[in-house]
Design an enzyme around this catalytic site. Structure first.
Site, mmCIF file in Angstrom:
data_model
loop_
_atom_site.group_PDB
_atom_site.id
_atom_site.type_symbol
_atom_site.label_atom_id
_atom_site.label_comp_id
_atom_site.label_asym_id
_atom_site.label_seq_id
_atom_site.Cartn_x
_atom_site.Cartn_y
_atom_site.Cartn_z
ATOM 1 N N ARG A 52 0.830 -1.196 0.000
ATOM 2 C CA ARG A 52 0.000 0.000 0.000
ATOM 3 C C ARG A 52 0.873 1.259 0.000
ATOM 4 O O ARG A 52 2.066 1.198 0.231
ATOM 5 C CB ARG A 52 -0.933 -0.004 1.221
ATOM 6 N N LYS A 85 1.403 2.029 7.301
ATOM 7 C CA LYS A 85 1.762 1.248 8.489
ATOM 8 C C LYS A 85 2.650 2.046 9.426
ATOM 9 O O LYS A 85 3.256 3.048 9.059
ATOM 10 C CB LYS A 85 2.463 -0.047 8.088
ATOM 11 N N TYR A 114 -1.311 4.624 10.560
ATOM 12 C CA TYR A 114 -1.663 3.676 11.614
ATOM 13 C C TYR A 114 -0.460 3.531 12.538
ATOM 14 O O TYR A 114 0.685 3.443 12.073
ATOM 15 C CB TYR A 114 -2.010 2.306 11.031
ATOM 16 N N HIS A 160 -0.947 1.749 16.194
ATOM 17 C CA HIS A 160 -1.144 0.560 17.041
ATOM 18 C C HIS A 160 -0.066 0.486 18.119
ATOM 19 O O HIS A 160 0.696 -0.492 18.217
ATOM 20 C CB HIS A 160 -1.148 -0.710 16.187
ATOM 21 N N GLU A 181 -6.116 4.876 13.654
ATOM 22 C CA GLU A 181 -7.035 3.946 14.325
ATOM 23 C C GLU A 181 -7.750 4.537 15.534
ATOM 24 O O GLU A 181 -8.679 3.911 16.058
ATOM 25 C CB GLU A 181 -6.313 2.656 14.727
ATOM 26 N N LEU A 193 -11.985 -5.515 19.355
ATOM 27 C CA LEU A 193 -11.279 -4.232 19.381
ATOM 28 C C LEU A 193 -11.675 -3.436 20.610
ATOM 29 O O LEU A 193 -12.863 -3.252 20.885
ATOM 30 C CB LEU A 193 -11.612 -3.408 18.124
ATOM 31 N N ASP A 228 -2.776 -6.751 15.287
ATOM 32 C CA ASP A 228 -2.157 -5.424 15.315
ATOM 33 C C ASP A 228 -2.196 -4.821 16.711
ATOM 34 O O ASP A 228 -1.349 -3.986 17.063
ATOM 35 C CB ASP A 228 -2.860 -4.474 14.343
ATOM 36 N N VAL A 281 -1.237 -12.478 10.523
ATOM 37 C CA VAL A 281 -0.537 -11.475 9.719
ATOM 38 C C VAL A 281 -0.950 -10.078 10.166
ATOM 39 O O VAL A 281 -2.143 -9.766 10.250
ATOM 40 C CB VAL A 281 -0.820 -11.681 8.221
#
Length: 373
Positions: free
Chosen positions: A15, A75, A94, A96, A118, A240, A270, A298
């Site tokens: 991405r 990421k 993101y 995390h 997020e 979540l 994540d 993953v």
């Protein structure tokens, strides 16, 4: 504002932070965009494509980081990228952070302004920048789960939807949010026997109406989870807690109650994962076996369908990127409480209470941090 787009370097991450459509919008608004060479190749966007909409191509990530006021990624920054960040530079991606103290320290030491996709909210209490990737990951979880149930992958040799005269596979979805709903949609469409588990009765009622009786709903208790998991062919972890590490709903002891060759797909990885036996994996080496049960963990699942994911993500992030560029981060954050919720690290301080709690670090309220700076 000068906005930088480095090439993603996480394992099999194709991405890219900005599409050419987004770049054109930013350039048209008077901003400058610099893109690392070949950053968009993974989704079929060439350097010439970016040049044609007004972007400048730079040879290295260091050049992008050195020249940009704001870095837009997909990421979380990898260790080699921490030192490229600098004080007062905006990082929009993101993060995390809850299960990742190393990254948190790297961002704190850089004194950058780190805004996490997020934890940005909306007026309905949703997570608009997480939702597109949750939709993708939810749908993919069933796709990869079905593949892993094939005997050649070490699975039970079970077809999710089965065929007439043979009972379908049992799928248990832990969590009824965006990931869980999309996983359930895919699994029911394939004809699987689907049960979705959640603690929110209102949400379970909504899902019951949404699927018109084509799936089962169950209130989440330890006994319920234990019972359902023991009979499941495929379990999808879709839990979540905003900003926090995911709760561990499946213990190692529960694996011994499952049939060998059953599959666990941990979409919550994540945020640390919702299975006790989960550990992060990559697209290169996506799954492993514990006590006869296959685990797929993953950490960047949507990266496998990078083109779809990138365009879906940009549809959601562009208005916020534009606000940060047009107003500067201070004014943009002060004007929008939902964007302010996305501020996780500000010039050496953790500014999200749940993240700080999970990392056992000191916390300063984001509004206070901005005012004091």
């Amino acid at each position: 504002m000068k906005i930088g787009v480095p090439k993603e370097i996480k394992n099999h991450e194709y991405r890219v932070g900005l599409t050419t459509l987004s770049v054109k919008e930013l350039v048209s608004a008077g901003h400058e965009v610099v893109v690392e060479a070949n950053a968009g190749m993974g989704i079929g966007l060439t350097d010439d494509d970016y040049k044609s909409v007004g972007a400048k191509i730079l040879a290295t990530a260091k050049e992008v980081f050195d020249s940009a006021d704001m870095i837009v990624k997909v990421k979380e920054p990898q260790p080699s990228e921490y030192n490229l960040l600098r004080e007062n530079q905006i990082l929009f991606t993101y993060l995390h952070l809850a299960p990742d103290p190393e990254q948190a320290k790297g961002l704190i030491d850089s004194k950058c302004v780190a805004i996490a996709y997020e934890t940005v909210t909306d007026e309905r209490g949703g997570l608009p920048l997480l939702a597109p990737m949750s939709e993708v990951a939810g749908r993919m979880s069933v796709q990869v789960g079905a593949w892993m149930l094939e005997k050649s992958q070490g699975g039970k040799g079970v077809l999710l939807g089965s065929v007439p005269g043979v009972v379908p596979a049992k799928v248990v979805v832990l969590g009824g949010g965006v990931v869980g709903a999309n996983a359930a949609r895919m699994a029911t469409a394939l004809g699987a026997d689907v049960t979705i588990v959640d603690r929110n009765l209102k949400r379970l009622n909504e899902l019951d109406w949404m699927f018109m009786g084509r799936l089962k709903t169950a209130f989440s208790t330890q006994a319920t989870v234990e019972s359902l998991v023991a009979k499941a062919d495929l379990v999808i972890g879709a839990v979540l807690v905003v900003g926090a590490a995911a709760p561990r709903l499946i213990t190692r002891a529960m694996l011994k109650t499952m049939n060998p060759g059953s599959v666990l797909v941990d979409v919550a990885i994540d945020q640390g994962g919702c299975f006790e036996t989960s550990r992060p994996t990559t697209h290169t080496d996506p799954y492993y076996e514990v006590d006869g049960i296959l685990h797929y963990c993953v950490t960047n699942m949507p990266g496998a369908v990078a083109r779809t994911s990138t365009f879906a993500l940009n549809n959601a992030t562009l208005p916020f990127t534009m606000a940060l560029a047009n107003k500067g981060y201070k004014q943009a954050l002060m004007d929008d409480k939902h964007l302010l919720h996305g501020l996780n690290v500000y010039k050496g301080h953790i500014t999200h209470d749940v993240v700080a709690h999970n990392l056992s670090m000191e916390y300063i309220a984001p509004g206070d941090a901005i005012v004091e700076a």
